[in-house]
Motif scaffolding. Structure first.
Motif, mmCIF file in Angstrom:
data_model
loop_
_atom_site.group_PDB
_atom_site.id
_atom_site.type_symbol
_atom_site.label_atom_id
_atom_site.label_comp_id
_atom_site.label_asym_id
_atom_site.label_seq_id
_atom_site.Cartn_x
_atom_site.Cartn_y
_atom_site.Cartn_z
ATOM 1 N N ALA A 155 12.454 54.975 -41.221
ATOM 2 C CA ALA A 155 14.092 54.166 -39.790
ATOM 3 C C ALA A 155 13.939 55.492 -38.760
ATOM 4 N N VAL A 156 14.081 54.784 -37.987
ATOM 5 C CA VAL A 156 14.449 55.809 -36.390
ATOM 6 C C VAL A 156 16.239 55.715 -35.810
ATOM 7 N N GLN A 157 16.793 56.765 -35.489
ATOM 8 C CA GLN A 157 18.023 56.301 -35.146
ATOM 9 C C GLN A 157 17.771 56.456 -33.201
ATOM 10 N N ILE A 158 18.430 55.039 -32.913
ATOM 11 C CA ILE A 158 18.760 55.325 -31.865
ATOM 12 C C ILE A 158 20.348 55.472 -31.649
ATOM 13 N N GLU A 159 20.434 56.547 -30.762
ATOM 14 C CA GLU A 159 21.520 57.131 -30.654
ATOM 15 C C GLU A 159 21.859 58.321 -29.761
ATOM 16 N N THR A 160 21.114 58.102 -28.238
ATOM 17 C CA THR A 160 21.336 58.822 -27.357
ATOM 18 C C THR A 160 20.984 57.682 -26.305
ATOM 19 N N VAL A 161 21.158 58.783 -24.705
ATOM 20 C CA VAL A 161 20.549 57.495 -23.953
ATOM 21 C C VAL A 161 19.771 57.624 -23.594
ATOM 22 N N ASN A 184 28.283 57.123 -33.478
ATOM 23 C CA ASN A 184 29.034 58.183 -33.117
ATOM 24 C C ASN A 184 28.464 58.940 -31.946
ATOM 25 N N ASP A 185 26.809 59.018 -32.222
ATOM 26 C CA ASP A 185 26.077 60.333 -31.700
ATOM 27 C C ASP A 185 25.379 58.880 -29.741
ATOM 28 N N LEU A 186 25.708 57.536 -30.228
ATOM 29 C CA LEU A 186 25.672 57.522 -29.225
ATOM 30 C C LEU A 186 26.569 57.255 -28.105
ATOM 31 N N ALA A 187 27.677 56.260 -28.136
ATOM 32 C CA ALA A 187 29.420 56.400 -27.701
ATOM 33 C C ALA A 187 29.065 58.448 -27.165
ATOM 34 N N PRO A 194 33.949 60.025 -29.385
ATOM 35 C CA PRO A 194 32.613 59.600 -30.967
ATOM 36 C C PRO A 194 33.792 58.451 -31.608
ATOM 37 N N LEU A 195 34.300 58.284 -32.239
ATOM 38 C CA LEU A 195 35.249 57.810 -33.221
ATOM 39 C C LEU A 195 35.776 56.507 -32.350
ATOM 40 N N GLU A 196 35.978 56.522 -30.948
ATOM 41 C CA GLU A 196 36.393 55.561 -30.303
ATOM 42 C C GLU A 196 35.630 54.230 -29.881
ATOM 43 N N HIS A 197 33.746 54.682 -30.403
ATOM 44 C CA HIS A 197 33.079 53.841 -29.819
ATOM 45 C C HIS A 197 33.794 52.044 -30.456
ATOM 46 N N PRO A 198 34.069 51.629 -31.117
ATOM 47 C CA PRO A 198 34.542 50.064 -31.086
ATOM 48 C C PRO A 198 35.516 49.929 -30.495
ATOM 49 N N ASN A 199 35.716 50.128 -29.607
ATOM 50 C CA ASN A 199 36.163 49.454 -28.762
ATOM 51 C C ASN A 199 36.080 49.601 -27.164
ATOM 52 N N ILE A 200 34.944 50.569 -27.133
ATOM 53 C CA ILE A 200 33.878 50.357 -25.650
ATOM 54 C C ILE A 200 32.879 49.553 -26.007
ATOM 55 N N GLU A 202 30.830 49.220 -22.807
ATOM 56 C CA GLU A 202 29.639 49.701 -23.061
ATOM 57 C C GLU A 202 28.928 50.017 -24.005
ATOM 58 N N VAL A 203 29.621 50.921 -24.514
ATOM 59 C CA VAL A 203 28.568 51.055 -26.382
ATOM 60 C C VAL A 203 28.489 49.627 -26.989
ATOM 61 N N GLN A 204 29.427 48.632 -27.637
ATOM 62 C CA GLN A 204 28.784 48.063 -28.050
ATOM 63 C C GLN A 204 27.636 47.095 -26.840
ATOM 64 N N GLU A 205 27.822 46.991 -25.980
ATOM 65 C CA GLU A 205 26.617 46.556 -25.208
ATOM 66 C C GLU A 205 25.086 47.216 -25.192
ATOM 67 N N ALA A 206 25.239 48.183 -25.816
ATOM 68 C CA ALA A 206 23.936 49.677 -25.464
ATOM 69 C C ALA A 206 24.069 48.756 -27.312
ATOM 70 N N ILE A 207 24.738 48.885 -28.471
ATOM 71 C CA ILE A 207 24.321 48.152 -29.919
ATOM 72 C C ILE A 207 23.446 46.749 -29.561
ATOM 73 N N LYS A 208 24.267 46.373 -28.897
ATOM 74 C CA LYS A 208 22.928 44.721 -28.924
ATOM 75 C C LYS A 208 21.531 45.117 -28.054
ATOM 76 N N ARG A 209 21.497 45.939 -27.610
ATOM 77 C CA ARG A 209 19.812 45.790 -26.897
ATOM 78 C C ARG A 209 19.593 46.266 -27.751
ATOM 79 N N VAL A 210 19.531 47.100 -28.641
ATOM 80 C CA VAL A 210 18.696 47.921 -29.743
ATOM 81 C C VAL A 210 19.381 46.774 -29.929
ATOM 82 N N LEU A 211 19.990 46.061 -31.032
ATOM 83 C CA LEU A 211 19.320 44.715 -31.930
ATOM 84 C C LEU A 211 18.433 43.993 -31.244
#
Ligand code: 3PY
Length: 265
Positions: A155-161, A184-187, A194-200, A202-211
């Motif tokens: 498994a590889v972590q996607i957590e950088t731009v 957290n790292d992605l944000a 980092p800890l505010e990622h659930p409310n951002i 752009e981060v949620q869109e990025a998460i959808k892209r990786v999924l």
């Protein structure tokens, strides 16, 4: 295998694990007994050195639960020392390029055997020698070497731009089984707290892209979670594997709740 069975179950079920940042076979054993599919031993940020990693991996596997180790970085010697413990798989942080993903896979796989057992599989440069990994699997060395390429989960972590921008190509790398999001790292890499990622958004869109990238490549998708509601929501979104918090999170939550009650006395 434990994780594959859960991920491929019908009806679909989440693969849920816990995450250890503290050393100790007793802690690992007790966590594994709680009903998880996997327990992750965090050697990136955790207080877990080599000997403790061996002890935790053995204790988890003995409970019939998959021990997965987060390595500190995609280095050949780290992958080797980790899989030599008998870990069922690795999680590699900060995976940003296809080249790094290909190198990681090659470190984790033995050179393919010329016979039909592994000839068709991704070949690599993993060195043979650990007596511990076969012992954890209850096998002799020959059987372990013939089966490890098929059974080792990567498994590889996607957590950088950069990783985000390459996630579609990383997902297609042969031997990469899962894209796992470190929110957290992605944000943080995107310039957000980092800890505010659930409310951002752009981060949620990025998460959808990786999924989407993982699914398009026929790979699993995973995500770091800290509570049951998050595990449920991410599973419904399409993720396959989540961790339910971590040892240090449980310690912090319990102490805060109970200390809070004492203040009312
Ligand atoms: C993250 O949330 O960035 C992680 O990698 C979890 O430790």
């Amino acid at each position: 295998k434990v994780m594959a069975d859960a991920a491929q179950s019908n009806p679909r079920k989440p693969v849920v694990g816990s995450w250890l940042m503290l050393p100790g076979a007793s802690l690992a054993r007790m966590t594994a007994q709680m009903g998880y599919d996997f327990v992750l031993v965090d050697c990136e940020h955790g207080d877990i050195a080599d000997a403790a990693m061996h002890a935790s991996v053995g204790a988890i596997a003995a409970q019939g639960v998959s021990p997965i180790v987060r390595i500190p970085a995609p280095e050949n010697w780290l992958v080797k020392r980790t899989l030599d413990t008998g870990a069922h798989g690795i999680l590699c942080p900060m995976m940003s390029t296809v080249e790094d993903a290909r190198a990681l896979v090659s470190y984790a796989k033995f050179p393919a055997l010329k016979d039909k057992r592994t000839a068709e599989m991704v070949s690599g440069v993993r060195g043979v020698g650990s007596p511990f990994a076969p012992a954890v699997f209850g096998m002799g060395m020959g059987e372990y070497v013939a089966t490890a390429n098929r059974n080792t989960f990567i498994a590889v972590q996607i957590e950088t731009v950069e990783g985000l921008n390459n996630c579609e190509e990383i997902a297609k790398v042969d031997g990469v089984d899962m894209l796992f999001i470190g929110p957290n790292d992605l944000a943080s890499s995107m310039g957000y707290p980092p800890l505010e990622h659930p409310n951002i958004p752009e981060v949620q869109e990025a998460i959808k892209r990786v999924l989407g990238a993982a699914k398009a490549a026929g790979k699993y998708a995973g995500m770091f979670c800290t509570a049951a509601e998050q595990v449920q929501a991410r599973f419904e979104q399409g993720f396959d594997l989540m961790n339910l918090g971590a040892d240090v999170i449980a310690l912090g939550v319990w102490n805060a709740v109970e200390l809070g009650k004492l203040k009312n006395i």
